[in-house]
Design an enzyme around this catalytic site. Sequence first.
Site, mmCIF file in Angstrom:
data_model
loop_
_atom_site.group_PDB
_atom_site.id
_atom_site.type_symbol
_atom_site.label_atom_id
_atom_site.label_comp_id
_atom_site.label_asym_id
_atom_site.label_seq_id
_atom_site.Cartn_x
_atom_site.Cartn_y
_atom_site.Cartn_z
ATOM 1 N N LYS A 182 59.400 13.280 -20.638
ATOM 2 C CA LYS A 182 59.600 12.023 -19.938
ATOM 3 C C LYS A 182 61.023 11.521 -20.180
ATOM 4 C CE LYS A 182 54.898 10.136 -20.645
ATOM 5 N NZ LYS A 182 54.467 9.945 -19.261
ATOM 6 N N ARG A 219 44.130 14.467 -18.670
ATOM 7 C CA ARG A 219 42.948 15.032 -18.005
ATOM 8 C C ARG A 219 42.497 16.334 -18.681
ATOM 9 N NH1 ARG A 219 46.034 15.128 -12.455
ATOM 10 N NH2 ARG A 219 46.982 13.412 -13.616
#
Length: 459
Positions: A239, A313
């Site tokens: 990020k 996820r």
Amino acid sequence: MDLSFATADSPAIPLHVIEQDALDAWLADQPAHVASWVRAAGFAAGLGTTLLVPDAKGALTMALAGYGTAEARARGRFHLATAAMQLPEGIYAFHGLDPARAEEEALGWLLARYAFDRYRDQSPATAKLVAPKGVDAARLQVIAAGEALTRDLINTPAADMGPADLEAACATLASAHGASIDVIRGDALLEQNFAMIHTVGRAAAQAPRLIDMRWGETGPTLTLVGKGVCFDTGGLNLKPAAGMGVMKKDMGGAATVLGLAQMIMTLNLPLRLRVLVPAVENAVAGNAFRPGDILTARNGLTVEINNTDAEGRLVLADALAYAAEDQPDMLVSMATLTGAARVAVGPDLAPYFTDDPDLASALDGAAAHVADPVWRLPFHTPYEAMIEPGIADLDNAPKGGFAGTITAALFLRRFAGGTRYAHFDIYGWNPDSKPARPKGGIGMGARALLQALPKALNL
């Protein structure tokens, strides 16, 4: 931090809650010196305003809280929490408040007394409230304590809230309520077929783990699964700095289900509760997982990694597959999962997914009742093709950017095993202070779910 009401027999200062268009009528019923004081002070009963009213000797005799207009109140919630912050230390009792608003405003008053003070002294509200008549004071205090737990966990930075610390928080909660806890750590995850949890967390200093807490011996079964990514660098798909600014909140799903679990256990709801928290840190090291890797989940599905920053996820998938093996009466996941959810509904709404219309009805009604807004989004089956890359069964980060929160939810549904399932894609963070909700970690959807459980599970 005292999140309790004053006792009902406590001497209390009257706090008159006055709507803007009712001010003149209220003043007409007051002694002349009170009316003169209020007019001289320029009090107009605007939403969020307060006024202290002395007696002839200068002692505080009452306080006023402006309640504005219906239009102004519709733009927010917990309006009297502002009065809790503004009024001086003392014990107060609502007068003139619509009984239909008493529960929301009483809870907001308690939540206004929250402060995260682990690292420095803070200044929470010091004004206490006598619980309004007709309000279940004990239940509201339990809810406020559960919300405070969630906020504390999210607000704690990753240096003090890594996977081991999150495990310790779970153990403390379990011990307080007589729950059992089992933890699978490190390479034992591979040995017991939790490859995706292990893979996501293996590059971090603290070993990945799956925390499994169980409570209750009778009643329907409820399993809560919370994403416990204690910090998310994005892995090798690193990020940018701005994107990492609040990544301590990436375990907000775990924090929320733990706060909810505390509420359920303290209220002694007649159900069997299970809480699963895959606790990891998504870090960068020589053994970090890579874009293009293909992982095999607990239920046998293969997953192509097209972005290591879509790790939540993955850990949830293994935990959901494990939960589904017991076929609980209801399975709920909570996760700070997608930026697409924030683009869709902003930071204040908790979007959720379910195929069960009865559960959706229960949640929507409960959310409105407890001022915990949620919004149902669709498990839109035609989008299933978007999460199927061809080289593996599933793609963890479909290209194109369309419907990101829906495709993430569809991905998770593949692991729920046909159970009665709901998924919440929460934000877990309040970017700007609001009444009863200071800037920082925040619970979302937990109070709505707690309120919905009796109807949803026939308790």
